[in-house]
Design a protein around this motif. Structure first.
Motif, PDB file in Angstrom:
ATOM      1  N   PRO A  51     -17.691 -38.950-111.347  1.00 43.68           N
ATOM      2  CA  PRO A  51     -17.805 -38.718-112.787  1.00 43.68           C
ATOM      3  C   PRO A  51     -19.050 -39.348-113.407  1.00 43.68           C
ATOM      4  CG  PRO A  51     -16.153 -40.383-112.336  1.00 43.68           C
ATOM      5  CD  PRO A  51     -16.569 -39.842-111.019  1.00 43.68           C
ATOM      6  N   ILE A  52     -19.609 -40.388-112.753  1.00 45.84           N
ATOM      7  CA  ILE A  52     -20.802 -41.038-113.293  1.00 45.84           C
ATOM      8  C   ILE A  52     -21.664 -41.542-112.144  1.00 45.84           C
ATOM      9  CG2 ILE A  52     -19.667 -43.287-113.480  1.00 45.84           C
ATOM     10  CD1 ILE A  52     -21.279 -43.718-116.083  1.00 45.84           C
ATOM     11  N   GLN A  53     -22.973 -41.444-112.301  1.00 45.11           N
ATOM     12  CA  GLN A  53     -23.908 -41.924-111.284  1.00 45.11           C
ATOM     13  C   GLN A  53     -25.074 -42.580-112.015  1.00 45.11           C
ATOM     14  OE1 GLN A  53     -23.161 -41.447-107.937  1.00 45.11           O
ATOM     15  NE2 GLN A  53     -24.810 -42.883-107.496  1.00 45.11           N
ATOM     16  N   CYS A  54     -25.213 -43.895-111.833  1.00 42.56           N
ATOM     17  CA  CYS A  54     -26.230 -44.650-112.568  1.00 42.56           C
ATOM     18  C   CYS A  54     -27.402 -45.043-111.665  1.00 42.56           C
ATOM     19  CB  CYS A  54     -25.619 -45.908-113.187  1.00 42.56           C
ATOM     20  SG  CYS A  54     -24.355 -45.545-114.428  1.00 42.56           S
ATOM     21  N   ILE A  55     -28.570 -45.076-112.265  1.00 41.39           N
ATOM     22  CA  ILE A  55     -29.787 -45.483-111.581  1.00 41.39           C
ATOM     23  C   ILE A  55     -30.181 -46.855-112.106  1.00 41.39           C
ATOM     24  CG2 ILE A  55     -32.195 -44.897-111.105  1.00 41.39           C
ATOM     25  CD1 ILE A  55     -31.494 -42.002-111.877  1.00 41.39           C
ATOM     26  N   VAL A  56     -30.220 -47.855-111.235  1.00 43.66           N
ATOM     27  CA  VAL A  56     -30.593 -49.211-111.640  1.00 43.66           C
ATOM     28  C   VAL A  56     -31.293 -49.887-110.467  1.00 43.66           C
ATOM     29  CG1 VAL A  56     -28.338 -50.152-111.011  1.00 43.66           C
ATOM     30  CG2 VAL A  56     -29.766 -51.369-112.669  1.00 43.66           C
ATOM     31  N   ASP A  57     -32.377 -50.578-110.752  1.00 45.32           N
ATOM     32  CA  ASP A  57     -33.158 -51.230-109.694  1.00 45.32           C
ATOM     33  C   ASP A  57     -32.617 -52.629-109.417  1.00 45.32           C
ATOM     34  OD1 ASP A  57     -34.845 -49.059-109.512  1.00 45.32           O
ATOM     35  OD2 ASP A  57     -36.199 -49.820-111.072  1.00 45.32           O
ATOM     36  N   GLY A  58     -32.539 -52.967-108.133  1.00 45.78           N
ATOM     37  CA  GLY A  58     -32.199 -54.329-107.729  1.00 45.78           C
ATOM     38  C   GLY A  58     -30.724 -54.655-107.708  1.00 45.78           C
ATOM     39  N   LEU A  59     -29.858 -53.681-107.989  1.00 45.59           N
ATOM     40  CA  LEU A  59     -28.418 -53.939-107.984  1.00 45.59           C
ATOM     41  C   LEU A  59     -27.707 -52.860-107.168  1.00 45.59           C
ATOM     42  CD1 LEU A  59     -27.677 -54.857-111.716  1.00 45.59           C
ATOM     43  CD2 LEU A  59     -27.793 -56.420-109.778  1.00 45.59           C
ATOM     44  N   PRO A  60     -26.563 -53.201-106.540  1.00 45.34           N
ATOM     45  CA  PRO A  60     -25.796 -52.163-105.836  1.00 45.34           C
ATOM     46  C   PRO A  60     -25.279 -51.117-106.821  1.00 45.34           C
ATOM     47  CG  PRO A  60     -24.567 -54.226-105.938  1.00 45.34           C
ATOM     48  CD  PRO A  60     -25.956 -54.533-106.412  1.00 45.34           C
ATOM     49  N   THR A  61     -25.289 -49.885-106.405  1.00 45.85           N
ATOM     50  CA  THR A  61     -24.967 -48.776-107.308  1.00 45.85           C
ATOM     51  C   THR A  61     -23.494 -48.754-107.718  1.00 45.85           C
ATOM     52  OG1 THR A  61     -26.714 -47.466-106.278  1.00 45.85           O
ATOM     53  CG2 THR A  61     -25.081 -46.278-107.580  1.00 45.85           C
ATOM     54  N   HIS A  62     -22.597 -48.975-106.764  1.00 47.03           N
ATOM     55  CA  HIS A  62     -21.166 -48.801-107.041  1.00 47.03           C
ATOM     56  C   HIS A  62     -20.653 -49.720-108.152  1.00 47.03           C
ATOM     57  CE1 HIS A  62     -17.043 -47.608-106.304  1.00 47.03           C
ATOM     58  NE2 HIS A  62     -16.710 -48.897-106.181  1.00 47.03           N
TER      59      HIS A  62
END
Length: 371
Positions: A51-62
């Motif tokens: 339902p959601i997929q986030c893009i963030v640098d330096g952190l695990p996605t889940h």
């Protein structure tokens, strides 16, 4: 999911004995099935899909995905009118910090938070339950009267003797229970009125649920095609954004607060926006039809002259005089029971019952009005 959706078709099966009107069934059955279907599809998408997929640098996605889904995401309303790819990356997605004319950094506190996408599947389910409630209530209040009176005469398979006997039972019942069906009719009409209350209450609740954006949602979508491509703001994206922002806070190695700005994709909103544009058009149409139905019901009660015309047109009564005798010598509740019988009985048998009943009424001590 397909098995569950297949089970909903049982709601749409035609009933052998009809105890309500078509508009009543549209509200209670078709609308409920539509809302249940949307709820099941969205629930399955949330549980099975992403339902959601986030893009963030330096952190695990889940963990970030889970946090942003639970705690909500946001957009910048002022960024929806800006040019995508030039001024902003996506509709509603912009830098929270902007520079004024003196190149001073300014914080834009205007944000629109989105939390309702978590609850949409549950809200749709309870909306379906609310739509089906008037039918459940009427099924319990009706008490099987119509099924008892029909006695299988909706199928022309009886001998002449059996048919004559059953017709006589129906005629005797109507004559012996004159003016005793008022509660039966009033309960049904109250259930119809409950449908009107329900549809308007649901529209009001959805408008509150979407922060006042639902009432004119369909109008805005229709007006979208008339606006210039570069300047128009898609109302579907405004209410159900596909790209949003999320701020994730954590402590660094030395205990300093760190802020991580992430860009989140919400594929679930693709389904939400289509589902709710369908719901908007259907609810507006249903609200208009139900309002006209209330006017129609009041007209039948206030103007008795409409009843024989309706009986003759919809039930194909051969004689206008018989229709007049029936309509003007039965009160509106008794007339309603006889009218509903016409929806269930074989047309030939029903006409024979009306002719015999008209003769009995005309020959009785009951004052007969000919018009």
């Amino acid at each position: 999911m397909l098995k569950i959706l297949g089970g909903l078709k049982d709601f749409l099966k035609a009933e052998e004995i009809v105890i309500d009107g078509p508009i009543f069934r549209f509200h209670n059955v078709f609308t409920a099935v539509m809302l249940f279907t949307c709820s099941i599809i969205l629930t399955a998408t949330q549980l099975v899909g992403t339902p959601i997929q986030c893009i963030v640098d330096g952190l695990p996605t889940h963990p970030v995905n889970t946090f942003c889904w639970i705690m909500s995401t946001f957009t910048m309303p002022t960024a929806f009118s800006k040019r995508v790819g030039i001024e902003v990356a996506h509709p509603g997605v912009a830098n929270e910090y902007q520079f004024d004319d003196d190149n001073h950094n300014q914080y834009d506190a205007t944000k629109k938070y989105y939390t309702y996408y978590q609850w949409v599947c549950f809200v749709l389910f309870f909306q379906g339950v609310a739509c089906y409630f008037p039918k459940w209530l009427w099924d319990n209040c009706e008490g099987g009267l119509m099924k008892t009176l029909v006695m299988g005469l909706n199928h022309y398979v009886y001998t002449e003797k059996e048919k004559k006997s059953k017709k006589q039972i129906i005629i005797n019942y109507v004559l012996q229970h004159l003016k005793k069906h008022r509660m039966y009719a009033v309960r049904y009409w109250c259930c119809e009125f409950l449908c009107v209350v329900n549809i308007f209450m649901q529209m009001y609740a959805m408008n509150r649920f979407f922060d006042g954006e639902f009432m004119d949602y369909g109008f805005k979508v229709m007006q979208l095609s008339d606006e210039i491509q570069e300047k128009r703001m898609d109302p579907m994206i405004y209410i159900f954004p596909r790209i949003t922002k999320c701020t994730f806070y954590k402590y660094g190695p030395s205990g300093t607060m760190q802020t991580h700005d992430s860009l989140c994709v919400l594929p679930l909103n693709i389904i939400n926006e289509k589902a709710y544009i369908l719901i908007w058009f259907w609810f507006v149409t249903l609200a208009c039809i139900l309002s006209l139905l209330m006017v129609y019901r009041l007209s039948l009660i206030i103007f008795p002259s409409l009843r024989p015309r309706l009986l003759k047109i919809t039930r194909k009564i051969a004689s206008r005089q018989d229709a007049n005798i029936i309509a003007y010598n039965l009160d509106v509740a008794d007339w309603w029971v006889l009218y509903m019988l016409g929806k269930n009985l074989d047309p030939i048998i029903y006409n024979e019952i009306v002719v015999d009943l008209a003769k009995r009424l005309e020959g009785s001590n009951t004052p007969v009005i000919h018009r």
